[in-house]
Write a protein that holds these residues in place. Structure first.
Motif, mmCIF file in Angstrom:
data_model
loop_
_atom_site.group_PDB
_atom_site.id
_atom_site.type_symbol
_atom_site.label_atom_id
_atom_site.label_comp_id
_atom_site.label_asym_id
_atom_site.label_seq_id
_atom_site.Cartn_x
_atom_site.Cartn_y
_atom_site.Cartn_z
ATOM 1 N N VAL A 237 0.906 -1.348 0.000
ATOM 2 C CA VAL A 237 0.099 0.123 -0.206
ATOM 3 C C VAL A 237 0.892 1.363 0.017
ATOM 4 O O VAL A 237 1.848 1.396 0.865
ATOM 5 N N LEU A 238 0.852 2.158 -1.000
ATOM 6 C CA LEU A 238 1.096 3.619 -0.820
ATOM 7 C C LEU A 238 0.511 4.460 0.006
ATOM 8 O O LEU A 238 -0.783 4.763 -0.507
ATOM 9 N N MET A 239 0.911 4.743 1.193
ATOM 10 C CA MET A 239 0.108 5.536 2.087
ATOM 11 C C MET A 239 0.120 6.863 1.784
ATOM 12 O O MET A 239 0.898 7.540 0.892
ATOM 13 N N ASP A 240 -0.657 7.793 2.237
ATOM 14 C CA ASP A 240 -1.115 9.231 1.753
ATOM 15 C C ASP A 240 0.480 9.906 2.192
ATOM 16 O O ASP A 240 0.464 11.114 1.533
ATOM 17 N N SER A 241 1.093 9.392 3.196
ATOM 18 C CA SER A 241 2.253 10.053 3.622
ATOM 19 C C SER A 241 3.564 10.002 2.715
ATOM 20 O O SER A 241 4.401 10.558 2.967
ATOM 21 N N GLY A 242 3.284 9.135 1.943
ATOM 22 C CA GLY A 242 4.221 8.688 0.892
ATOM 23 C C GLY A 242 4.998 7.359 1.081
ATOM 24 O O GLY A 242 5.741 6.816 0.376
ATOM 25 N N ALA A 243 4.906 6.917 2.522
ATOM 26 C CA ALA A 243 5.373 5.449 2.790
ATOM 27 C C ALA A 243 4.760 4.416 1.947
ATOM 28 O O ALA A 243 3.620 4.362 1.561
ATOM 29 N N VAL A 244 5.845 3.289 1.659
ATOM 30 C CA VAL A 244 5.152 2.438 1.055
ATOM 31 C C VAL A 244 5.138 1.022 2.041
ATOM 32 O O VAL A 244 6.036 0.816 2.719
ATOM 33 N N CYS A 245 4.006 0.651 2.568
ATOM 34 C CA CYS A 245 4.149 -0.468 3.361
ATOM 35 C C CYS A 245 3.497 -1.822 2.951
ATOM 36 O O CYS A 245 2.642 -1.890 1.945
ATOM 37 N N ILE A 246 4.222 -2.991 3.242
ATOM 38 C CA ILE A 246 4.448 -4.161 2.547
ATOM 39 C C ILE A 246 4.020 -5.134 3.654
ATOM 40 O O ILE A 246 4.870 -5.081 4.716
ATOM 41 N N VAL A 247 3.198 -6.024 3.483
ATOM 42 C CA VAL A 247 2.937 -6.945 4.263
ATOM 43 C C VAL A 247 3.329 -8.403 3.411
ATOM 44 O O VAL A 247 2.811 -8.557 2.244
ATOM 45 N N TYR A 248 4.230 -9.358 3.828
ATOM 46 C CA TYR A 248 4.598 -10.619 3.016
ATOM 47 C C TYR A 248 4.531 -11.716 3.929
ATOM 48 O O TYR A 248 4.566 -11.570 5.256
ATOM 49 N N ARG A 249 4.953 -12.962 3.161
ATOM 50 C CA ARG A 249 5.039 -14.006 3.919
ATOM 51 C C ARG A 249 6.090 -14.821 3.178
ATOM 52 O O ARG A 249 6.456 -14.601 2.169
ATOM 53 N N ALA A 250 6.822 -15.550 4.188
ATOM 54 C CA ALA A 250 8.059 -16.190 3.710
ATOM 55 C C ALA A 250 8.795 -17.168 4.793
ATOM 56 O O ALA A 250 8.155 -17.387 5.970
ATOM 57 N N LYS A 251 9.619 -18.185 4.168
ATOM 58 C CA LYS A 251 9.712 -19.268 5.085
ATOM 59 C C LYS A 251 10.898 -18.769 5.971
ATOM 60 O O LYS A 251 11.958 -17.950 5.414
ATOM 61 N N ASN A 252 11.087 -19.100 7.387
ATOM 62 C CA ASN A 252 12.082 -18.883 8.501
ATOM 63 C C ASN A 252 12.862 -20.017 8.301
ATOM 64 O O ASN A 252 12.847 -20.835 7.475
ATOM 65 N N SER A 253 14.084 -19.618 9.007
ATOM 66 C CA SER A 253 15.063 -21.050 9.411
ATOM 67 C C SER A 253 14.576 -22.210 9.509
ATOM 68 O O SER A 253 15.462 -23.029 9.395
ATOM 69 N N PHE A 254 13.325 -22.490 10.282
ATOM 70 C CA PHE A 254 12.861 -23.449 10.855
ATOM 71 C C PHE A 254 11.932 -24.038 9.624
ATOM 72 O O PHE A 254 11.117 -24.824 9.871
ATOM 73 N N ALA A 255 12.012 -23.511 8.327
ATOM 74 C CA ALA A 255 11.067 -23.907 7.372
ATOM 75 C C ALA A 255 9.465 -23.657 7.600
ATOM 76 O O ALA A 255 8.681 -24.162 6.718
ATOM 77 N N ALA A 256 8.936 -22.681 8.406
ATOM 78 C CA ALA A 256 7.720 -22.286 8.733
ATOM 79 C C ALA A 256 7.730 -21.120 7.977
ATOM 80 O O ALA A 256 8.346 -20.163 7.713
ATOM 81 N N VAL A 257 6.253 -20.997 7.360
ATOM 82 C CA VAL A 257 5.886 -19.710 6.647
ATOM 83 C C VAL A 257 5.393 -18.950 7.623
ATOM 84 O O VAL A 257 4.336 -19.140 8.234
ATOM 85 N N VAL A 258 6.138 -17.499 7.879
ATOM 86 C CA VAL A 258 5.579 -16.669 8.828
ATOM 87 C C VAL A 258 5.341 -15.322 7.876
ATOM 88 O O VAL A 258 5.997 -14.937 6.885
ATOM 89 N N ALA B 100 -0.408 1.660 10.149
ATOM 90 C CA ALA B 100 -1.481 1.114 10.782
ATOM 91 C C ALA B 100 -2.445 2.390 11.106
ATOM 92 O O ALA B 100 -2.015 3.457 11.241
ATOM 93 N N LYS B 101 -3.763 1.918 10.739
ATOM 94 C CA LYS B 101 -4.901 2.970 10.817
ATOM 95 C C LYS B 101 -4.686 4.293 9.856
ATOM 96 O O LYS B 101 -5.049 5.212 10.148
ATOM 97 N N HIS B 102 -3.806 4.099 8.923
ATOM 98 C CA HIS B 102 -3.770 4.995 7.840
ATOM 99 C C HIS B 102 -4.317 4.630 6.431
ATOM 100 O O HIS B 102 -4.566 3.551 6.182
ATOM 101 N N SER B 103 -4.697 5.776 5.981
ATOM 102 C CA SER B 103 -5.154 5.148 4.258
ATOM 103 C C SER B 103 -4.237 5.336 3.383
ATOM 104 O O SER B 103 -3.092 6.159 3.403
ATOM 105 N N GLY B 104 -4.587 4.487 2.232
ATOM 106 C CA GLY B 104 -3.469 4.751 1.161
ATOM 107 C C GLY B 104 -4.069 3.974 0.014
ATOM 108 O O GLY B 104 -4.893 3.676 -0.321
ATOM 109 N N THR B 105 -3.382 3.647 -1.142
ATOM 110 C CA THR B 105 -3.794 3.152 -2.708
ATOM 111 C C THR B 105 -2.865 1.866 -2.486
ATOM 112 O O THR B 105 -1.868 1.770 -2.230
ATOM 113 N N ASP B 106 -3.825 0.617 -3.078
ATOM 114 C CA ASP B 106 -3.084 -0.513 -3.240
ATOM 115 C C ASP B 106 -2.378 -0.592 -4.328
ATOM 116 O O ASP B 106 -2.593 -0.072 -5.411
#
Length: 157
Positions: free
Chosen positions: A100-121, A146-152
């Motif tokens: 999400v591109l926030m109105d403040s200009g920040a880019v917020c990213i939520v992602y999933r990936a495997k950790n060292s124990f092969a668990a997807v977190v 958190a609790k800010h609006s933006g563009t997907d």
């Protein structure tokens, strides 16, 4: 045999001529419509008062500015996603859940990936406006995202 070849040649030639003429006519029709649209826009602009012209120019300028900020955000998001993926222990497991591109200009990213124990977190990251690095800090994410609006941005990635 020669007569059949001549008739076949004439038929093929006639079909090709018909297709060529039709394509030319279609192109001319499209050009005429485009010219009519341009003339209509010019007439509408000529009918505007100076105040309306200034308002239209300001609206176009604001739209251009907004588009430039969006494109800058997309570029920053792509760079951040590439940086995050390259830093993963298993880059193939990296998947962006939300960007999400926030109105403040920040880019917020939520992602999933495997950790060292092969668990997807799940995890989150922030590419702040004007920053040169991607922050994995939960405090930065909560403060800027958190609790800010933006563009997907996900469809653009």
């Amino acid at each position: 045999m020669a007569a059949k070849t001549k008739i076949g040649t004439w038929i093929v030639g006639a079909v090709m001529l018909f297709v060529g003429v039709r394509c030319t006519m279609d192109g001319m029709e499209r050009e005429d419509k485009a010219n009519a649209k341009r003339a209509q826009a010019a007439a509408a602009e000529a009918a505007m008062t100076p105040a309306e012209k200034a308002s239209a120019a300001a609206a176009k300028s604001a739209k251009d500015r907004k588009e430039a900020l969006f494109q800058e955000g997309v570029s920053r998001a792509r760079l951040a996603v590439g940086t995050l993926k390259a830093s993963m222990k298993d880059p193939d497991s990296f998947k962006v859940s939300q960007a999400v591109l926030m109105d403040s200009g920040a880019v917020c990213i939520v992602y999933r990936a495997k950790n060292s124990f092969a668990a997807v977190v799940p995890n989150s990251a922030v590419a702040a406006s004007g920053a040169t690095a991607v922050s994995l800090s939960a405090n930065d994410y909560n403060r800027l995202c958190a609790k800010h609006s933006g563009t997907d941005l996900e469809p653009a990635l």
